[in-house]
Write an enzyme that holds these catalytic residues in place. Structure first.
Site, short mmCIF file in Angstrom:
data_model
loop_
_atom_site.label_atom_id
_atom_site.label_comp_id
_atom_site.label_asym_id
_atom_site.label_seq_id
_atom_site.Cartn_x
_atom_site.Cartn_y
_atom_site.Cartn_z
N SER A 193 1.31 3.61 -1.93
CA SER A 193 2.33 2.66 -1.54
C SER A 193 3.61 3.37 -1.13
O SER A 193 3.57 4.28 -0.31
CB SER A 193 2.58 1.66 -2.68
N ASP A 327 -5.38 -6.07 2.14
CA ASP A 327 -4.10 -5.54 1.70
C ASP A 327 -3.00 -6.02 2.63
O ASP A 327 -2.87 -5.54 3.75
CB ASP A 327 -4.15 -4.01 1.68
N HIS A 383 -4.23 -3.63 -2.33
CA HIS A 383 -3.18 -2.63 -2.08
C HIS A 383 -3.34 -1.42 -2.99
O HIS A 383 -3.25 -0.29 -2.53
CB HIS A 383 -1.80 -3.27 -2.29
#
Length: 406
Positions: A193, A327, A383
């Site tokens: 991320s 995601d 994610h």
């Protein structure tokens, strides 16, 4: 998805405004390059509240040379806390990975409990008053030793002694190596991320230092990024069309959002009430409550050797968008677009990769000079993909660490 002014990434914007002040300090990301020989000490954690019996793996929250916190900066003004889990396979031969979790500012517990660590929450037997832990059979510690770091200061159990030391930025993140440990262990850096923006800068610092002979030579072997941010506005603006393409948004919602936001979903005018309303319809927030409750209990803090005057641990910004195999935080199409902007030659074009003869995703390989890049998707991954597809991700990382083809 929320407009930028209300985004969970907002705090880092404040840090970026302070670049001139923080240039005077170096906020270090600690890597313990251990000889992997376990040293009996008070910092070896053998049991943890919420887990029955002794831990079947080696967990340290400090080292013989470092105590339970690592002081960094000119006057050790930043006190870093970390979790070190030794490889369960062959710690004397397996590499070491430093894992940076999301952000800006996430406790290492997020990566340890919810992604690639040796423990996870036993949801079936947990309550918010008392979380239970169980073994993660797909932990990456099956193949590598891992350090989970609480960073930056103000995240998890990491703190700073001065208010100025809490102000950091991306470019102030560098590596500091402990002189107590051997420097020959193969090192990998892992991040996901937001930390995908930070990790490449750390790796570049390592290569730069190795080339000019600044400090000890570091045996860096590569880095892995999971669903990383690459170019923030492009990443975020790709969410809406991606969600529509994957049938996560109806035609009506997509059309309304596109028209009212004029195709801009990141730098949103807060006075554009129609756009803000549409983005609220799209947004689906969730958080991990168990880890915060667990980490703030007195018995856990004693087991981890947390300093008594640390009042309350913050697992800052433990918010995520759940999409199952879709995601919507960093859609893979934006990552592909960023990779293509690098103009790297393709050496192995788009093809499926398999686990137990089942298609687990798709991959493509690039190479230029002595640099190689592998991009891979994971079917069913959200994610934080290891959270959703742990078996496939363990297979992927084992092959990558052994330089085997997916």
């Amino acid at each position: 998805m929320k407009p930028r002014s209300r985004s969970h990434l907002q705090p880092w914007d404040l840090y970026n405004k302070s670049r001139s002040r923080v240039s005077r300090m170096l906020f270090a990301v600690l890597v313990l390059i251990a000889s992997m020989e376990v040293i009996e000490s008070q910092f070896l954690v053998k049991t943890l509240p919420g887990f029955d019996g002794d831990l079947p793996f080696t967990l340290e929250t400090g080292h013989q040379c470092t105590l339970s916190y690592i002081g960094v900066g000119e006057s050790d003004e930043v006190q870093l806390f970390y979790y070190f889990i030794e490889s369960e396979r062959n710690p004397n031969e397996d590499p070491l990975m430093l894992w940076l979790t999301r952000g800006p500012g996430f406790s290492g517990l997020s990566g340890l409990f919810y992604e690639i660590g040796a423990l996870t929450i036993d949801y079936a037997n947990s309550t918010l008053e008392k979380a239970r832990l169980e073994i993660n059979p797909y932990s990456w510690t099956k193949a590598t030793s891992i350090i989970f770091l609480d960073q930056p200061a103000g995240t998890g159990f990491t703190y700073a002694k001065t208010s100025e030391a809490y102000i950091i930025n991306d470019t102030s993140v560098i590596l500091k190596f402990n002189s107590c440990n051997a420097l020959i262990t193969p090192i990998y850096l892992g991040a996901d991320s937001y930390a995908g923006l930070v990790a490449p800068m750390i790796v570049q610092e390592i290569y730069n230092g190795n080339e000019v002979g600044k400090g000890p030579h570091i045996n860096i072997q590569g880095y892995v990024l999971g669903n990383p941010l690459t170019y923030t506005s492009a990443d975020f603006n790709s969410r809406i069309p991606y969600a529509h393409n994957m049938a996560l948004l109806s035609d009506a919602i997509y059309k309304s959002t596109k028209e009212n936001c004029h195709g801009e979903y990141w730098n949103v005018d807060p006075n554009n009430s129609l756009c803000v309303h549409d983005l609220d319809v799209v947004d689906k927030d969730d958080n991990y409550l168990y880890s915060s409750v667990w980490a703030n209990s007195k018995d856990v803090r004693e087991a981890l050797h947390i300093r008594e005057y640390i009042n309350h641990v913050t697992t800052r910004n433990l918010a995520k968008l759940n999409g199952g195999d879709h995601d919507m935080v960093v859609p893979y199409i934006s990552t592909i677009n960023w990779i293509e902007s690098l103009n790297l030659p393709v050496i192995d074009d788009w093809r499926p990769w398999f686990v137990d003869e089942q298609v687990s995703g798709y991959t493509v390989n690039y190479s230029k000079y002595d640099y190689s890049l592998t991009f891979a998707t994971v079917k069913g991954g959200g994610h934080t993909a290891p959270e959703y597809k742990p078996r496939e991700f363990l297979s992927m990382i084992v092959r990558w660490l052994h330089k085997d083809t997916l």
